[in-house]
Design a protein around this motif. Structure first.
Motif, short mmCIF file in Angstrom:
data_model
loop_
_atom_site.label_atom_id
_atom_site.label_comp_id
_atom_site.label_asym_id
_atom_site.label_seq_id
_atom_site.Cartn_x
_atom_site.Cartn_y
_atom_site.Cartn_z
N VAL A 195 0.91 -1.18 0.03
CA VAL A 195 0.07 -0.25 0.05
C VAL A 195 0.80 1.12 -0.15
O VAL A 195 1.71 1.41 0.87
CB VAL A 195 -0.83 0.01 1.42
CG1 VAL A 195 -1.91 1.40 1.29
CG2 VAL A 195 -1.81 -1.18 1.18
N ASP A 196 0.70 2.09 -1.14
CA ASP A 196 1.41 3.19 -1.08
C ASP A 196 0.68 4.32 -1.37
O ASP A 196 -0.65 4.07 -1.87
CB ASP A 196 2.77 3.11 -1.99
CG ASP A 196 2.13 2.73 -3.48
OD1 ASP A 196 1.16 2.72 -3.83
OD2 ASP A 196 3.00 2.17 -4.25
N LEU A 197 1.12 5.53 -1.79
CA LEU A 197 0.15 6.76 -2.18
C LEU A 197 -0.51 6.49 -3.48
O LEU A 197 -1.45 6.96 -3.44
CB LEU A 197 1.06 7.96 -2.26
CG LEU A 197 0.23 9.28 -2.28
CD1 LEU A 197 -0.75 9.41 -1.24
CD2 LEU A 197 1.51 10.27 -2.22
N TYR A 198 0.25 5.90 -4.43
CA TYR A 198 -0.70 5.68 -5.43
C TYR A 198 -2.02 4.74 -5.37
O TYR A 198 -2.71 4.84 -6.05
CB TYR A 198 0.26 4.89 -6.71
CG TYR A 198 1.54 5.58 -7.12
CD1 TYR A 198 1.14 6.80 -7.86
CD2 TYR A 198 2.79 5.35 -6.74
CE1 TYR A 198 2.32 7.61 -8.22
CE2 TYR A 198 3.97 6.21 -7.12
CZ TYR A 198 3.75 7.19 -7.91
OH TYR A 198 4.52 8.12 -8.34
N MET A 199 -1.68 3.55 -4.77
CA MET A 199 -2.72 2.82 -4.32
C MET A 199 -3.90 3.29 -3.54
O MET A 199 -5.05 3.33 -3.83
CB MET A 199 -2.28 1.48 -3.55
CG MET A 199 -3.47 0.46 -3.43
SD MET A 199 -3.89 -0.20 -4.92
CE MET A 199 -2.51 -0.88 -5.52
N VAL A 200 -3.61 4.24 -2.62
CA VAL A 200 -4.42 5.12 -1.91
C VAL A 200 -5.18 5.94 -2.75
O VAL A 200 -6.47 6.24 -2.64
CB VAL A 200 -3.68 5.61 -0.69
CG1 VAL A 200 -4.86 6.54 -0.05
CG2 VAL A 200 -3.41 4.88 0.31
N HIS A 201 -4.49 6.56 -3.75
CA HIS A 201 -5.10 7.54 -4.57
C HIS A 201 -6.11 6.81 -5.40
O HIS A 201 -7.17 7.40 -5.84
CB HIS A 201 -3.89 8.09 -5.45
CG HIS A 201 -4.40 9.30 -6.63
ND1 HIS A 201 -4.95 10.55 -5.83
CD2 HIS A 201 -4.40 9.44 -7.83
CE1 HIS A 201 -5.44 10.99 -6.99
NE2 HIS A 201 -4.97 10.76 -8.23
N GLY A 202 -5.71 5.75 -5.99
CA GLY A 202 -6.56 4.95 -6.83
C GLY A 202 -7.93 4.33 -6.05
O GLY A 202 -9.14 4.59 -6.53
#
Length: 107
Positions: A71-78
């Motif tokens: 889980v990283d910022l990209y996944m959170v954003h998606g």
């Protein structure tokens, strides 16, 4: 980020954004009294949400099978795009129903 993860994230963002856009279009049609077109746009929004949900379900299935997803910022954003699209679609449905009632009362 590897290509597979980027594909997942972009699937969430793309389908979520498309769903939100279709829900917004549905509201615009309803404001014009074009309720059949509004329902068509909601149908397209639902199809986009299903596609995004399929991406998410695949990711959850892999997690359940022991394939951990970072889980990283990209996944959170998606995920944020997807959840906002779902909420926006739900509110669009309610607004359109209210617009139909108003039109009926004014009719």
């Amino acid at each position: 980020m590897d290509d597979a993860r980027m594909e997942v994230v972009m699937g969430l963002i793309m389908h979520g954004g498309n769903a939100k856009g279709q829900a917004f279009q549905a509201i615009q049609f309803a404001k014009e009294g074009k309720f059949d077109e509004a329902e068509g746009a909601l149908k397209l929004a639902n199809e986009e949400l299903k596609a995004a949900h399929d991406v998410q379900t695949d990711m959850l299935t892999k997690e359940a099978q022991g394939e951990h997803t970072e889980v990283d910022l990209y996944m959170v954003h998606g995920q944020d795009h997807l959840m906002n699209a779902i909420t926006f679609r739900d509110m669009a449905i309610e607004l359109i129903e209210l617009m139909k009632r108003v039109q009926k009362l004014e009719g």
